[in-house]
Design a protein around this motif. Structure first.
Motif, mmCIF file in Angstrom:
data_model
loop_
_atom_site.group_PDB
_atom_site.id
_atom_site.type_symbol
_atom_site.label_atom_id
_atom_site.label_comp_id
_atom_site.label_asym_id
_atom_site.label_seq_id
_atom_site.Cartn_x
_atom_site.Cartn_y
_atom_site.Cartn_z
ATOM 1 N N HIS A 199 17.949 33.035 75.394
ATOM 2 C CA HIS A 199 17.031 34.099 75.635
ATOM 3 C C HIS A 199 18.273 35.290 75.363
ATOM 4 O O HIS A 199 19.151 35.459 76.097
ATOM 5 N N GLU A 200 17.584 36.377 74.660
ATOM 6 C CA GLU A 200 18.441 37.289 74.411
ATOM 7 C C GLU A 200 17.189 38.541 74.729
ATOM 8 O O GLU A 200 16.364 38.573 75.057
ATOM 9 N N ASP A 201 18.027 39.848 74.810
ATOM 10 C CA ASP A 201 17.230 40.909 74.661
ATOM 11 C C ASP A 201 16.458 41.326 73.282
ATOM 12 O O ASP A 201 16.908 40.589 72.257
ATOM 13 N N PRO A 202 15.295 41.534 73.191
ATOM 14 C CA PRO A 202 14.604 42.432 74.320
ATOM 15 C C PRO A 202 13.562 41.402 75.155
ATOM 16 O O PRO A 202 13.153 40.455 74.689
ATOM 17 N N PHE A 203 13.259 41.984 76.450
ATOM 18 C CA PHE A 203 12.203 41.254 77.038
ATOM 19 C C PHE A 203 10.869 41.690 76.453
ATOM 20 O O PHE A 203 10.763 43.030 76.076
ATOM 21 N N VAL A 204 9.999 41.019 76.223
ATOM 22 C CA VAL A 204 8.659 41.335 75.396
ATOM 23 C C VAL A 204 7.595 41.152 76.485
ATOM 24 O O VAL A 204 6.920 40.072 76.706
ATOM 25 N N SER A 205 7.135 42.285 76.827
ATOM 26 C CA SER A 205 5.963 42.387 77.723
ATOM 27 C C SER A 205 4.706 42.259 76.916
ATOM 28 O O SER A 205 4.701 42.777 75.725
ATOM 29 N N TYR A 206 3.464 41.898 77.588
ATOM 30 C CA TYR A 206 2.264 42.024 76.802
ATOM 31 C C TYR A 206 1.178 42.800 77.734
ATOM 32 O O TYR A 206 0.117 42.445 77.414
ATOM 33 N N VAL A 207 1.844 43.649 78.579
ATOM 34 C CA VAL A 207 0.707 44.563 79.068
ATOM 35 C C VAL A 207 1.320 46.099 79.050
ATOM 36 O O VAL A 207 0.570 46.768 79.637
ATOM 37 N N THR A 208 2.149 46.069 78.267
ATOM 38 C CA THR A 208 2.610 47.608 78.101
ATOM 39 C C THR A 208 1.867 48.556 76.827
ATOM 40 O O THR A 208 1.165 48.034 76.212
ATOM 41 N N PRO A 209 1.585 49.734 77.079
ATOM 42 C CA PRO A 209 0.820 50.567 76.335
ATOM 43 C C PRO A 209 1.186 50.686 75.004
ATOM 44 O O PRO A 209 2.267 50.368 74.489
ATOM 45 N N LYS A 210 0.491 50.920 73.995
ATOM 46 C CA LYS A 210 0.495 51.062 72.429
ATOM 47 C C LYS A 210 1.537 52.228 72.432
ATOM 48 O O LYS A 210 1.614 53.367 73.226
ATOM 49 N N GLY A 211 2.840 52.142 71.561
ATOM 50 C CA GLY A 211 3.716 53.259 71.426
ATOM 51 C C GLY A 211 4.898 53.098 72.506
ATOM 52 O O GLY A 211 5.815 53.967 72.087
ATOM 53 N N SER A 212 4.754 52.252 73.165
ATOM 54 C CA SER A 212 5.731 52.065 73.993
ATOM 55 C C SER A 212 7.088 50.929 74.095
ATOM 56 O O SER A 212 6.610 50.078 72.948
ATOM 57 N N GLU A 213 7.775 50.876 74.501
ATOM 58 C CA GLU A 213 8.826 49.810 74.509
ATOM 59 C C GLU A 213 9.837 49.934 73.241
ATOM 60 O O GLU A 213 9.769 50.957 72.578
ATOM 61 N N MET A 214 10.459 49.026 72.703
ATOM 62 C CA MET A 214 11.359 48.889 71.824
ATOM 63 C C MET A 214 10.853 49.257 70.626
ATOM 64 O O MET A 214 9.895 48.453 70.312
ATOM 65 N N VAL A 215 11.531 49.959 69.663
ATOM 66 C CA VAL A 215 11.200 50.099 68.231
ATOM 67 C C VAL A 215 11.505 48.910 67.473
ATOM 68 O O VAL A 215 12.387 48.199 67.901
ATOM 69 N N LEU A 216 10.595 48.496 66.734
ATOM 70 C CA LEU A 216 10.923 47.117 65.922
ATOM 71 C C LEU A 216 11.570 47.347 64.628
ATOM 72 O O LEU A 216 11.296 48.520 63.755
ATOM 73 N N VAL A 217 12.859 46.709 64.527
ATOM 74 C CA VAL A 217 13.799 47.236 63.458
ATOM 75 C C VAL A 217 13.770 45.744 62.491
ATOM 76 O O VAL A 217 14.018 44.610 63.081
ATOM 77 N N PRO A 218 13.906 45.759 61.113
ATOM 78 C CA PRO A 218 14.225 44.518 60.337
ATOM 79 C C PRO A 218 15.543 43.819 60.788
ATOM 80 O O PRO A 218 16.459 44.606 61.118
ATOM 81 N N GLY A 219 15.424 42.758 61.138
ATOM 82 C CA GLY A 219 16.588 41.985 61.390
ATOM 83 C C GLY A 219 16.454 41.487 62.851
ATOM 84 O O GLY A 219 17.123 40.622 63.633
ATOM 85 N N MET A 220 15.487 42.012 63.717
ATOM 86 C CA MET A 220 14.894 41.609 65.276
ATOM 87 C C MET A 220 14.349 40.468 64.968
ATOM 88 O O MET A 220 13.392 40.117 64.311
ATOM 89 N N MET A 221 14.686 39.490 66.078
ATOM 90 C CA MET A 221 13.916 38.265 66.249
ATOM 91 C C MET A 221 13.616 38.132 67.860
ATOM 92 O O MET A 221 14.274 38.259 68.644
#
Length: 272
Positions: A199-221
């Motif tokens: 378990h690494e960062d980020p925590f991935v929520s499924y209830v947050t609004p569009k456009g919120s939380e971390m930006v997705l960047v190539p290399g993220m898993m």
């Protein structure tokens, strides 16, 4: 580890604009990705093996044995085994169990059950994780619909897993589809980064609004693994084992988990 200067500049600009951006240390190198992919391939093979042998009449302990034997005979280690005290090699969550069901020789699969089999693998020190939902024999229409909608939710989330979208875009797609069909998404349990650790960062929520939380960047898993409840999102934890999470209202729950890598072009599913 060197990173593209243009990417670093782009992330700095996005951060100044108020976006949450990943630490560059979260981005996997090509060498790490190749090794993690081997772990993920074994993880998928374990799930395939379980699927070939899953039927009414077997116990969840039988599933545990399958996972342990297949994983270790192919050079891997089941990641859940002894993780923070978890006693088994796989999570088997039936009907009203949201997640972290502990295999038992006394728990026998029967016609009409739905079950989530959550497999996580360590190979040469690299981690992978995915889960599948199964319908045992002939299930009720309501159980079948819940499983089908959960699969659709993950696929819709996957479509939003594009570079420079946000984690919230994935969440919004999943939550919208679930609620449109009368279901709820468990807010307190989510996905996670993976690869170098379980378990690494980020925590991935499924209830947050569009456009919120971390930006997705190539290399993220990370994992896309919403828990969809037939009824309310509330849950309770088994007081005896401290692990198994049930729906509070006793209604059904389903979960499907993909492990994904953000690429320049979209998302690559590494294990499902």
């Amino acid at each position: 580890m060197t990173h593209n200067n243009d990417l670093a500049k782009k992330l700095k600009k996005l951060a100044k604009e108020g976006n949450i951006v990943p630490d560059l240390a979260l981005l996997k190198t090509p060498e790490q990705i190749e090794k993690i992919k081997k772990s993920a391939a074994l993880n998928t093979a374990v799930l395939d093996y379980v699927e070939q042998n899953l039927k009414a009449g077997i116990s969840t302990e039988d599933i545990n044995t399958m996972v342990y034997d297949y994983t270790t005979s192919h050079g891997g280690i089941p990641a859940p085994l002894n993780y923070e005290g978890f006693p088994k090699s796989v999570c088997t969550s039936i009907n009203d169990v949201i997640c972290h069901g502990i295999p038992s020789k006394d728990e026998i699969l029967k016609d009409g059950d739905i079950i989530n089999v959550d497999v996580s693998t360590i190979l040469d020190g690299y981690f992978s994780d995915a889960s599948r939902m199964y319908k045992i024999g002939t299930v009720s229409k309501r159980a079948a619909k819940l499983v089908d909608i959960t699969k659709e939710c993950v696929e819709l989330g996957l479509k939003e897993a594009k570079p420079f979208n946000h984690l919230g875009d994935i969440a919004y797609a999943i939550n919208s589809h679930a609620t449109k069909n009368g279901y709820s998404v468990v807010p307190d349990i989510g996905g996670h980064g993976i690869g170098l650790e379980f378990h690494e960062d980020p925590f991935v929520s499924y209830v947050t609004p569009k456009g919120s939380e971390m930006v997705l960047v190539p290399g993220m898993m990370f994992t896309i693994e919403p828990m969809i409840n037939e009824g309310e999102p509330d849950f309770c934890i088994d007081e005896e084992n401290g692990w198994t999470i049930y729906t509070y209202d006793g209604m059904l729950s389903a979960q499907v988990e993909y492990m994904v890598l953000i690429t320049e072009n979209g998302a690559e599913v590494l294990s499902r």
